[in-house]
Scaffold this motif. Structure first.
Motif, PDB file in Angstrom:
ATOM      1  N   GLY A 182      13.604   4.708  42.814  1.00 49.89           N
ATOM      2  CA  GLY A 182      15.008   4.287  42.841  1.00 49.89           C
ATOM      3  C   GLY A 182      15.995   5.417  43.056  1.00 49.89           C
ATOM      4  O   GLY A 182      17.101   5.383  42.532  1.00 49.89           O
ATOM      5  N   SER A 186      18.326   0.625  44.574  1.00 50.30           N
ATOM      6  CA  SER A 186      18.131   0.003  43.264  1.00 50.30           C
ATOM      7  C   SER A 186      16.738  -0.623  43.189  1.00 50.30           C
ATOM      8  O   SER A 186      16.280  -1.278  44.136  1.00 50.30           O
ATOM      9  N   SER A 188      15.843  -3.081  41.652  1.00 49.09           N
ATOM     10  CA  SER A 188      15.885  -4.545  41.636  1.00 49.09           C
ATOM     11  C   SER A 188      15.668  -5.138  43.027  1.00 49.09           C
ATOM     12  O   SER A 188      15.330  -6.309  43.165  1.00 49.09           O
ATOM     13  N   GLY A 192       8.624  -7.133  42.487  1.00 53.68           N
ATOM     14  CA  GLY A 192       8.455  -6.979  41.043  1.00 53.68           C
ATOM     15  C   GLY A 192       7.314  -6.052  40.643  1.00 53.68           C
ATOM     16  O   GLY A 192       7.424  -5.322  39.656  1.00 53.68           O
ATOM     17  N   GLY A 195       7.893  -2.281  39.814  1.00 53.46           N
ATOM     18  CA  GLY A 195       8.504  -1.840  38.556  1.00 53.46           C
ATOM     19  C   GLY A 195       7.568  -1.044  37.661  1.00 53.46           C
ATOM     20  O   GLY A 195       7.858   0.115  37.317  1.00 53.46           O
TER      21      GLY A 195
ATOM     22  N   TYR B  49      20.192  -1.957  50.778  1.00 54.93           N
ATOM     23  CA  TYR B  49      20.975  -1.651  49.580  1.00 54.93           C
ATOM     24  C   TYR B  49      22.418  -1.270  49.941  1.00 54.93           C
ATOM     25  O   TYR B  49      23.369  -1.744  49.324  1.00 54.93           O
TER      26      TYR B  49
END
Lengths: 257, 262
Positions: A182, A186, A188, A192, A195, B49
């Motif tokens: 990151g 981001s 997010s 998933g 992470g 992003y």
């Protein structure tokens, strides 16, 4: 204990001086992050996302710290191999880890040139605000990040002892770690499953600590995670170095170039 | 003539194999195929992003840019590697014609650049939100080949500098990063400051990427042929400059006895 600390201190100082005298390494540590920082500033300017460019500047600087650790740790082992001094480094009385650790810490320390360069570059040419919200936390986050990355470098360096083509890993690992920790994106936005991988990488917590302390927020949990991961890397590095050293001795692969 | 062809093909092939420690897969795959995957993903996600452009913009830009990697690093390593292994003097002492000698080394790198680029396109198509029509592929292949040629010509120039400077790898790194920054790979050209856009127009890749993006958007090769010709002309100009520098620095190297300094 004092001998151990002295060995790490002297080794760290020696490697920081050596790397600082390497024109190639310094220029790479400064120039490459500046180019990537410029790229990032221009991309974020061209885009429509709102937010401070300090977020980008810190991320670009952190990219430089990671590159410096990655190429410095691996490159130094490869260099010793080319010079024919790797066998001597392993044959000296102190454990190999105490020989390698100051080197990997020094490479991540040199990465601070990258952070400094990108912040100054951003301030001078892109009006990046350099107001740090929590200076004390920022000053603690910096060495915590360096230690976290330096010890991650120790784990990486252990593989370079074993495999003569392991430096190809350096070429491979630069972009993915920039992405999944990151530094400019981001987490997010990423799938998933990324992470949990990012949580075990020190740059994730290092950049969060720097951003929380510089922009706003509480950086101390991130600093703690960075140091906790550093301790885990130390244990893993100790184990892998022992195993890889034994295997490299068994197979007589230390001097293969 | 036969000798020159032999130097061109056999010499080029052997030099290319030597580049990767005799082409061991454990070095080739992470460097030439692994890293490009993550480069494409990295910039595509920054694009998402920062809300700059869509995935296609980044896949096309980076895939074409990746055709430069083999040509520039490869040519730098060709000369730098000879210096490092202390064989540059012997190479310079051979009676072989320098044109086939160095162009032969460039040819496999152009092919390598095309492979890397095609691989990056495939990865982008599989993992990101990119839709390319099958009919666009032949035209894209032509553009990629033109860009790979132009970038390898720039690589020849970097390689020529390797006869003069001791650390050609730093120069190669700098050139590759400069191309990423200037050539509209990840930033629309109109979003760059004016002077950067002017510099970009004199560099390889810029026109190739512009042509590739137009083709991906549905243009035919005939509609972008002026961009392809410009890319080829830029490549030819760099190749001519490189050959002149090879001649000059060879003479200089002999005079200064600097071929063995590392």
């Amino acid at each position: 204990m004092s001998r151990l600390i002295r060995l790490i201190w002297v080794g760290w100082k020696f490697h920081v001086k050596t790397l600082t005298l390497s024109g190639f390494f310094i220029l790479t540590s400064v120039l490459q992050p500046i180019i990537f920082a410029t790229l990032a500033y221009l991309m974020f300017r061209a885009g429509t996302r709102e937010g401070t460019l300090l977020y980008v500047a810190l991320g670009a600087g952190m990219m430089g710290i990671w590159s410096s650790t990655l190429f410095g740790s691996g490159g130094a082992i490869q260099w010793q191999r080319w010079q024919g001094t790797l066998e001597y480094s392993i044959a000296v009385p102190p454990p190999l880890m105490l020989v390698i650790l100051p080197l990997t810490l020094a490479t991540s320390t040199i990465g601070l040139y990258s952070l400094t360069a990108t912040l100054l570059w951003g301030k001078l040419f892109f009006d990046v605000p350099l107001d740090v919200a929590h200076p004390l936390a920022f000053l603690v986050a910096l060495p915590a990040t360096v230690v976290g990355l330096g010890l991650l470098g120790l784990v990486l360096a252990s593989t370079f002892i074993m495999y003569r083509n392991a430096n190809a890993l350096s070429n491979l690992l630069e972009y993915p770690v920039w992405l999944i920790t990151g530094l400019l994106v981001s987490l997010s936005l990423l799938p998933g499953w990324v992470g949990p991988i990012s949580w075990v990488l020190a740059p994730t917590w290092g950049i969060n600590a720097l951003r929380e302390s510089a922009i706003a927020g509480n950086a101390w949990p991130e600093i703690g995670m960075c140091l906790a991961l550093a301790a885990v890397y130390l244990v893993i590095g100790h184990f892998t170095l022992q195993q890889f050293e034994r295997l490299a001795r068994d197979r007589a692969t230390l001097s293969l170039t | 003539m036969r000798q020159n062809l032999r130097v061109f093909f056999v010499g080029g092939y052997l030099s290319y194999r030597a580049l990767f420690n005799w082409m061991h897969w454990s070095y080739y795959i992470p460097t030439m195929l692994g890293a490009p995957i993550f480069q494409v993903l990295f910039f595509a996600y920054i694009g998402r992003y920062a809300k700059v452009r869509n995935d296609e913009f980044f896949v096309v830009g980076n895939a074409v840019q990746l055709s430069a990697m083999a040509g520039i690093y490869g040519m730098a390593m060709t000369v730098g590697g000879e210096r490092w292994t202390q064989t540059l003097s012997q190479l310079m002492a051979t009676p072989a014609n320098r044109l086939p000698l160095f162009l032969g080394r460039a040819l496999p790198l152009i092919a390598n650049g095309i492979i890397t680029s095609a691989f990056a396109f495939t990865v982008g198509w599989l993992l990101l939100d990119v839709s390319l029509s099958w009919s666009a592929l032949p035209a894209l292949a032509v553009v990629i080949a033109a860009s790979a040629f132009a970038c390898t010509s720039l690589g020849l120039l970097v390689g020529a500098m390797g006869l003069r400077v001791r650390d050609v790898f730093f120069l190669a790194n700098f050139v590759v990063y400069a191309l990423v920054l200037f050539c509209g790979v990840n930033i629309p050209l109109d979003a760059l400051p004016g002077w950067m856009e002017s510099v970009a127009r004199a560099l390889p890749l810029t026109h190739g990427i512009e042509a590739a993006r137009a083709i991906a958007d549905g243009a035919s090769l005939a509609q972008v042929d002026y961009l392809v010709w410009t890319e080829l002309a830029i490549g030819a100009a760099y190749a001519a400059g490189a050959f002149a520098l090879f001649k000059l620095f060879e003479l200089e190297g002999r005079r200064r006895a600097s071929f063995e300094s590392i």
